[in-house]
Enzyme design. Structure first.
Site, PDB file in Angstrom:
ATOM      1  N   GLU A 209       0.988  -1.235  -0.065  1.00 39.65           N
ATOM      2  CA  GLU A 209       0.112   0.069  -0.211  1.00 39.65           C
ATOM      3  C   GLU A 209       0.891   1.297   0.013  1.00 39.65           C
ATOM      4  OE1 GLU A 209      -3.740  -0.834   2.715  1.00 39.65           O
ATOM      5  OE2 GLU A 209      -1.994  -1.641   3.706  1.00 39.65           O
ATOM      6  N   HIS A 233      -5.502 -11.391   5.903  1.00 39.96           N
ATOM      7  CA  HIS A 233      -5.492 -11.139   4.397  1.00 39.96           C
ATOM      8  C   HIS A 233      -4.503 -12.248   3.729  1.00 39.96           C
ATOM      9  CE1 HIS A 233      -8.363  -8.110   5.274  1.00 39.96           C
ATOM     10  NE2 HIS A 233      -7.525  -7.273   5.655  1.00 39.96           N
TER      11      HIS A 233
END
Ligand code: NAD
Length: 476
Positions: A209, A233
């Protein structure tokens, strides 16, 4: 398409997640005809506002995050929305909510509030008699802080609801490409025979990110990348890539296989883990400023190498990494196949191998690199070219992948738990994560600083280079 009408009660209906994800997602499903009358969205939160005010809030949220919005459709959608102010820790609002609900409808209670309130909601839903046979709850992450807290939360939820009523959401599983990963593996003869340590050199999973932790400093300082991203995740992606074919595409069949993957994970050697923390960059505060702790030992980046002790994957390393303030927003899984055992073209042609890349964001798609002859004169030179399956291009403009939340919310309504985590999966993931975190704490491990908008600390590159490999994705 669901036949039965539903009532979706969003606890925390004025929060950030509701505004950016849940409300726009439900609007899109409404537009697709999946919210038949008398279905309703009931926003419930602490703010003392009227239903009319809440409809304005929803309208703004949909306008900002819902893409192209038809005026008529929005007006119709808003007619199916109500609001009730309530207190998760007190009595206010519960009676009103109970009177509002229609016993003939499916009930979905979305816990979009801080995890400190999950227990209160479960207890009050039960105490006020709101739980019917046709009720479900959706629980947001984080699901616990460690194994003990996850177990305690499971105990509370399971004392008020059947496991079949509990939907632990991991929005990565709702991504179209993640589901396509299963379609590619189990719908084609091409890959599955090669899907093992005999043919696969290694597998990489990157979730990168560019954003920092923003306003979530207080939460993130206690969580870090391991708890916030890796434990859920990345582990879920690892499960889908590594699991055995389930006998059926059914919730427990899939989740049984995912659980076996987590249980087959070896403990990770400390020298196979690299932790990092981003420093200040032009115009952006460093991690320690954002969490307001100049001595913070929390990681905003983690890379690790792990192994699965089972027949299929013995000897194949899995490299996982995730971090914030990295140079690109890029999430992908790369399956790197082994070289051919012998090159008939000689050393000058170069050696190449196949790679299957599953791109999760920003542009969902799957690419298979195949080796071909470099065009032109000059003997046999080999190059890799991608066989590209960008969904947007291949399937045309009408085939926009629905947002993960659209898919997952409708799965809740339909009662399909395939893409939701079961209690034993969550606990097994914590059981693997906990000793790693405890090891850092015992050693007083301090994450390595890394420059913002790079690919993270140098140690992460070395983690692969020591094995003669390179990361794909954000490093080009
Ligand atoms: P938020 O702080 O923006 O919103 C919290 C909501 O809870 C508000 O509507 C508030 O009114 C309500 N609330 C708080 N205390 C209450 C009380 N005592 N009684 C009744 N209502 C109360 O939080 P958020 O960012 O929307 O996150 C909600 C949940 O979703 C959290 O568990 C978070 O970890 C999870 N989550 C959020 C995101 C995200 O992108 N925001 C992503 C993944 C998971």
């Amino acid at each position: 398409m669901t036949d039965k009408a539903f009532e979706l009660v969003v606890f925390g209906g004025t929060g950030d997640l509701a505004r950016r994800k849940i409300l726009p997602a439900l609007f899109k499903r409404f537009c697709a005809g999946q919210m038949p009358e008398p279905s309703r969205l009931i926003g419930a939160a602490r703010s003392d506002m009227s239903s009319a005010e809440y409809r304005r809030f929803v309208s703004d949220a949909v306008a900002e995050f819902g893409g192209a919005v038809g005026k008529d459709e929005l007006a119709q959608f808003l007619r199916q929305i109500t609001y009730v102010p309530f207190d998760a820790r007190g009595d206010a609002g519960w009676q009103e909510l109970a009177e509002m609900l229609d016993p003939a409808c499916i009930r979905a209670f979305y816990f979009s509030v801080g995890p400190g309130l999950f227990k209160d909601l479960a207890e009050r839903l039960h105490a006020h008699g709101l739980v019917t046979e046709d009720s479900r709850i959706v629980v947001e992450k984080p699901f616990g802080h460690d194994l003990d807290t996850a177990r305690a939360l499971n105990r509370v939820l399971c004392s008020h609801f059947d496991e079949r009523q509990i939907y632990r959401i991991d929005h990565y599983l709702g991504k179209e490409t993640v589901q396509n990963l299963m379609a590619v593996r189990f719908g084609n003869m091409l890959f599955e025979p090669l899907w093992n340590s005999q043919y696969i050199d290694h597998i990489q999973i990157t979730v990168a990110e560019t954003v920092g932790i923003g306003g979530r400093g207080a939460y993130y300082e206690k969580a870090g990348a391991m708890r916030d991203m890796m434990q859920n995740h990345l582990m879920q992606l690892l499960c889908l890539i590594a699991m055995e074919p389930p006998a059926k595409f059914e919730p427990d069949a899939v989740r049984d296989e995912k659980l076996k993957v987590i249980r087959a994970l070896d403990p990770v050697e400390p020298h196979h883990i690299v932790r990092g923390q981003y420093t200040q960059a032009d115009g952006c505060a460093g991690f320690r400023d954002e969490v307001d702790n100049p001595r913070s030992k929390t990681e905003s980046f983690i890379a690790l190498k792990c192994h699965l002790s089972n027949w299929r994957w013995a000897g194949t390393p899995f490299y996982l990494r995730t971090g914030k303030r990295l140079k690109n927003r890029d999430s992908q899984i790369t399956v790197v196949f082994k070289d051919t055992p012998h090159s008939i073209f000689g050393q000058d042609a170069g050696r190449h191998n196949n790679e299957l890349t599953i791109q999760l964001q920003p542009n969902e798609g799957i690419t298979l690199d195949v080796t071909i002859k470099k065009p032109g004169q000059g003997g046999m030179q080999l190059i890799d070219v991608p066989l590209d399956m960008s969904f947007a291009e291949a399937l045309g403009p009408g085939a926009d992948a629905p947002d993960a939340y659209e898919r997952l919310i409708m799965d809740v309504i339909r009662g399909n738990q395939t893409l939701f985590m079961r209690n034993d999966e969550v606990e097994a993931a914590w059981a693997w994560t906990d000793p790693i975190i405890r090891g850092w704490e015992a050693r007083g491990d301090v994450p390595k600083p890394y420059d913002a908008f790079t690919s993270g600390p140098d140690g992460a590159l070395q983690l692969l280079r020591r094995d003669g490999r390179e990361w794909r994705g954000i490093d080009g």
